[in-house]
Design an enzyme around this catalytic site. Structure first.
Site, mmCIF file in Angstrom:
data_model
loop_
_atom_site.group_PDB
_atom_site.id
_atom_site.type_symbol
_atom_site.label_atom_id
_atom_site.label_comp_id
_atom_site.label_asym_id
_atom_site.label_seq_id
_atom_site.Cartn_x
_atom_site.Cartn_y
_atom_site.Cartn_z
ATOM 1 N N ALA A 158 0.867 -1.187 0.000
ATOM 2 C CA ALA A 158 0.000 0.000 0.000
ATOM 3 C C ALA A 158 0.900 1.233 0.000
ATOM 4 O O ALA A 158 2.010 1.197 0.519
ATOM 5 C CB ALA A 158 -0.880 0.000 1.247
ATOM 6 N N LYS A 159 0.393 2.297 -0.583
ATOM 7 C CA LYS A 159 1.166 3.542 -0.586
ATOM 8 C C LYS A 159 0.480 4.490 0.396
ATOM 9 O O LYS A 159 -0.436 5.227 0.029
ATOM 10 C CB LYS A 159 1.189 4.106 -2.012
ATOM 11 C CG LYS A 159 2.245 5.151 -2.266
ATOM 12 C CD LYS A 159 2.397 5.414 -3.749
ATOM 13 C CE LYS A 159 3.215 6.652 -4.045
ATOM 14 N NZ LYS A 159 4.596 6.602 -3.587
ATOM 15 N N ALA A 160 0.904 4.374 1.653
ATOM 16 C CA ALA A 160 0.221 5.115 2.712
ATOM 17 C C ALA A 160 1.146 6.181 3.301
ATOM 18 O O ALA A 160 2.366 6.005 3.353
ATOM 19 C CB ALA A 160 -0.228 4.150 3.805
ATOM 20 N N TYR A 164 5.938 6.622 5.128
ATOM 21 C CA TYR A 164 7.058 7.349 4.535
ATOM 22 C C TYR A 164 8.016 7.938 5.571
ATOM 23 O O TYR A 164 9.074 8.460 5.211
ATOM 24 C CB TYR A 164 6.551 8.396 3.522
ATOM 25 C CG TYR A 164 6.301 7.687 2.205
ATOM 26 C CD1 TYR A 164 7.307 7.578 1.255
ATOM 27 C CD2 TYR A 164 5.120 7.018 1.970
ATOM 28 C CE1 TYR A 164 7.128 6.859 0.098
ATOM 29 C CE2 TYR A 164 4.921 6.293 0.815
ATOM 30 C CZ TYR A 164 5.943 6.216 -0.127
ATOM 31 O OH TYR A 164 5.770 5.490 -1.269
#
Ligand SMILES: Cc1ncc(COP(=O)(O)O)c(C=O)c1O
Length: 321
Positions: A158-160, A164
């Site tokens: 997932a790109k959450a 980051y």
């Protein structure tokens, strides 16, 4: 880099001036990173601006949101139109597009309850992420003291937003020590990826890369490069990669929407190949940019054209809050 405040932002269904696109300090996402996002590029082609792999990016956005229990209150068609609109109203020929869906203000319990989901699409011109020089000559990278988190801690596919912080620790450390980018190992000590890029190695004319078993985000550029490499006739091995593979590689490169196809010329002082981009990397880079510019017909389907001729007389433009 600073943003151009004369531009427009798509926010919750309306196109509003850049400076009005604000959110409250009690937003859940600000405190806990509870959001998902995408990064895509719009390229200039002979038929006008076009988004590279818009469908794949939206698909990943919805998948990331589902994993994190964020219900996006817009259909894919609405977000497709919104992306088109924000490129068009800002008169961009090429740019980077950043949709983000995050939990807004409501409760500040860690369990978000029914906080509203805010949806915003920003766009701005973004030069090659690791520098124009890096794109041409290759970058110097360092193995990060920070490990990439693994899927049992947080889903890596997932790109959450919150995840980051892991990338940020790694890239800040790398830059503070004079490198362009960090190379993160996974929890087991295999290579994972850069702080914002996937990794490819070239050895004996064969391409090596890893996959989600090694805590990577499954990049859309990675997938495009796998297809390009296979069309070019390269053998590809998707497997665990070790630092040793990297240090003895003929060539290596990063892939990512922001970084595109960036050669790696050095890892912690060890030269990769001849410390210049190798022939395979250059060939893949060339075909990649032929795909993004629309000049290679084989990859036309990857481009979502923005019809620049459409005149936007949307009442949204007038709803300046
Ligand atoms: C951690 C990470 N890995 C890989 C990538 C490359 O993904 P993509 O090619 O979809 O941009 C990105 C960029 O989005 C990233 O942030």
């Amino acid at each position: 880099m600073s943003f151009d405040e004369s531009k427009w932002v798509w926010m919750n269904g309306r196109v509003i001036p850049w400076q009005n696109a604000t959110t409250h300090v009690s937003a859940h996402a600000l405190h806990y990173g509870s959001g998902v996002f995408e990064g895509m590029r719009c390229y200039e082609t002979s038929d006008g601006p076009a988004i590279f792999r818009l469908d794949a990016h939206l698909e990943r956005l919805y998948a990331s949101a589902e994993i994190h229990g964020i219900t996006i209150p817009y259909s894919r068609e609405e977000l497709t139109n919104a992306v088109e609109e924000i490129v068009r109203v800002n008169n961009f020929r090429s740019c980077y597009v950043r949709p983000i869906c995050y939990l807004g203000s409501g409760s500040l319990g860690v369990h978000p309850g029914d906080n509203p989901v805010e949806v915003v699409i920003l766009a701005w011109p973004w030069a090659p992420y690791l520098g124009a020089e890096g794109l041409k000559q290759g970058v110097r990278v360092t193995v990060s003291p920070w490990r990439k988190f693994e899927s049992r801690m947080m889903p890596t596919t997932a790109k959450a937003c919150g995840q980051y912080l892991n990338s940020m620790l790694a890239v800040r450390d790398a830059v503070s020590r004079g490198y362009a980018e960090a190379l993160l190992l996974d929890a087991e000590g295999h290579l994972a990826e850069g702080s914002g890029e996937n990794l490819f190695i070239v050895r004996d004319g064969q391409l090596l890369t890893n996959d989600e078993r090694h805590s990577i985000l499954l990049g859309i550029t990675r997938e495009a490069v796998l297809r390009i490499a296979s069309d070019l006739g390269y053998r590809i091995d998707v497997r665990a990669l070790d630092l040793e593979d990297m240090l003895t590689a003929d060539e290596a490169f990063f892939t990512g929407t922001a970084a595109e196809v960036t050669p790696i010329r050095e890892v912690d002082g060890t030269a990769i190949g001849k410390r210049t981009p190798g022939l395979v990397t250059e060939e893949i880079q060339r075909v990649f940019f032929a795909a993004t510019s629309g000049s290679d017909q084989r990859y036309k389907d990857w481009l979502h054209p923005i019809d620049a001729e459409v005149v936007v007389v949307s009442d949204r433009l007038l709803q300046v809050s």
